[in-house]
Each structure stands twice: as structure tokens, then as C-alpha cells.
Design an enzyme around this catalytic site. Structure first.
Site, PDB file in Angstrom:
ATOM      1  N   TYR A   1       0.839  -1.196   0.000  1.00 58.40           N
ATOM      2  CA  TYR A   1       0.000   0.000   0.000  1.00 58.40           C
ATOM      3  C   TYR A   1       0.881   1.256   0.000  1.00 58.40           C
ATOM      4  CZ  TYR A   1      -3.727   3.250   1.183  1.00 58.40           C
ATOM      5  OH  TYR A   1      -4.608   4.293   1.164  1.00 58.40           O
TER       6      TYR A   1
ATOM      7  N   HIS B   1       1.330   4.189  -3.164  1.00 63.65           N
ATOM      8  CA  HIS B   1       1.071   5.615  -2.970  1.00 63.65           C
ATOM      9  C   HIS B   1       2.307   6.496  -3.153  1.00 63.65           C
ATOM     10  CE1 HIS B   1      -2.796   4.174  -1.684  1.00 63.65           C
ATOM     11  NE2 HIS B   1      -3.228   5.401  -1.876  1.00 63.65           N
TER      12      HIS B   1
ATOM     13  N   TYR C   1      -5.536  17.095   0.362  1.00 67.15           N
ATOM     14  CA  TYR C   1      -5.847  15.689   0.656  1.00 67.15           C
ATOM     15  C   TYR C   1      -4.584  14.978   1.119  1.00 67.15           C
ATOM     16  CZ  TYR C   1      -7.850  11.005  -0.246  1.00 67.15           C
ATOM     17  OH  TYR C   1      -8.312   9.713  -0.132  1.00 67.15           O
TER      18      TYR C   1
ATOM     19  N   TRP D   1      -9.015   2.997 -10.177  1.00 64.56           N
ATOM     20  CA  TRP D   1      -8.216   3.058  -8.945  1.00 64.56           C
ATOM     21  C   TRP D   1      -8.892   2.260  -7.826  1.00 64.56           C
ATOM     22  CZ3 TRP D   1      -3.411   4.640  -7.804  1.00 64.56           C
ATOM     23  CH2 TRP D   1      -3.076   4.797  -6.459  1.00 64.56           C
TER      24      TRP D   1
END
Length: 106
Positions: A18, A22, A41, A76
């Protein structure tokens, strides 16, 4: 601006992957988030997989609906769904439940 914070849980066996995913979020995804009103964000990930998301937007429901309408978001979400616990068949973005803000130091 609304300040929105939410929690999700990344599967323990997928935490490292993960993080790697990112490191290079698709530019098309970044552009879509900006165009649909997702500002400032950020995602924060604890060692045990607790994911804290934060964003600012004029209208969270509208921003989320606008992202739902994009092709890049569908792609996504399909790729990222298997990273999370307890989605109960939902896409990760549909499982976001904003926390209630109880204090803000302006």
C-alpha cells in the site's frame, strides 16, 4: 471549506505494498481529485494498518459524487479495494465515513 477526516483499515499483509502504491499515484488520479474539489488531501498510515485520511472541500458529498463519475476513480478503486479490511463489498471511497469534528484551532 469543509474539513473531512475518515478512517479505513489496511490489511496487515498489504501495508508495505500500500505504501509503495502511494509513492506514485497516477497523475490522472491526482488531476481528477483536484478537478472534483478534493483539496489538501492527505493519507496517514499507522504501522498496524490504521489509515487516516484528511481533505478539505466545499461540499464533500458533491466532491465524492464527482469522483464517482470518473473512469480513473473506478479503475483506482478496483485496484485498491483488496488492500482494505471490512469494506463489506464497497469500494474504499464508498466506505469512507467522515468523523465528527469536535475541536478546531483556527
Amino acid at each position: 471549506m469543509q474539513r473531512v477526516c475518515f478512517l479505513l483499515k489496511v490489511r496487515a499483509d498489504r501495508i508495505d505494498e500500500y505504501r509503495v502504491r502511494h509513492e506514485d499515484v497516477w497523475q490522472e488520479m491526482r488531476d481528477a481529485l483536484t478537478a472534483t474539489g478534493w483539496h489538501n488531501y492527505s493519507l496517514f498510515l499507522r504501522e498496524d494498518g490504521l489509515l487516516v485520511g484528511y481533505l478539505e472541500t466545499v461540499d464533500f458529498d458533491a466532491a465524492r459524487a464527482a469522483m464517482d463519475a470518473t473512469d480513473v476513480n473506478a479503475r483506482w478503486q478496483a485496484e485498491m479495494g483488496s488492500f482494505f479490511e471490512e469494506l463489506e463489498g464497497q469500494a474504499p471511497d464508498a466506505a469512507m465515513r467522515p468523523l465528527t469534528e469536535v475541536f478546531h484551532l483556527a
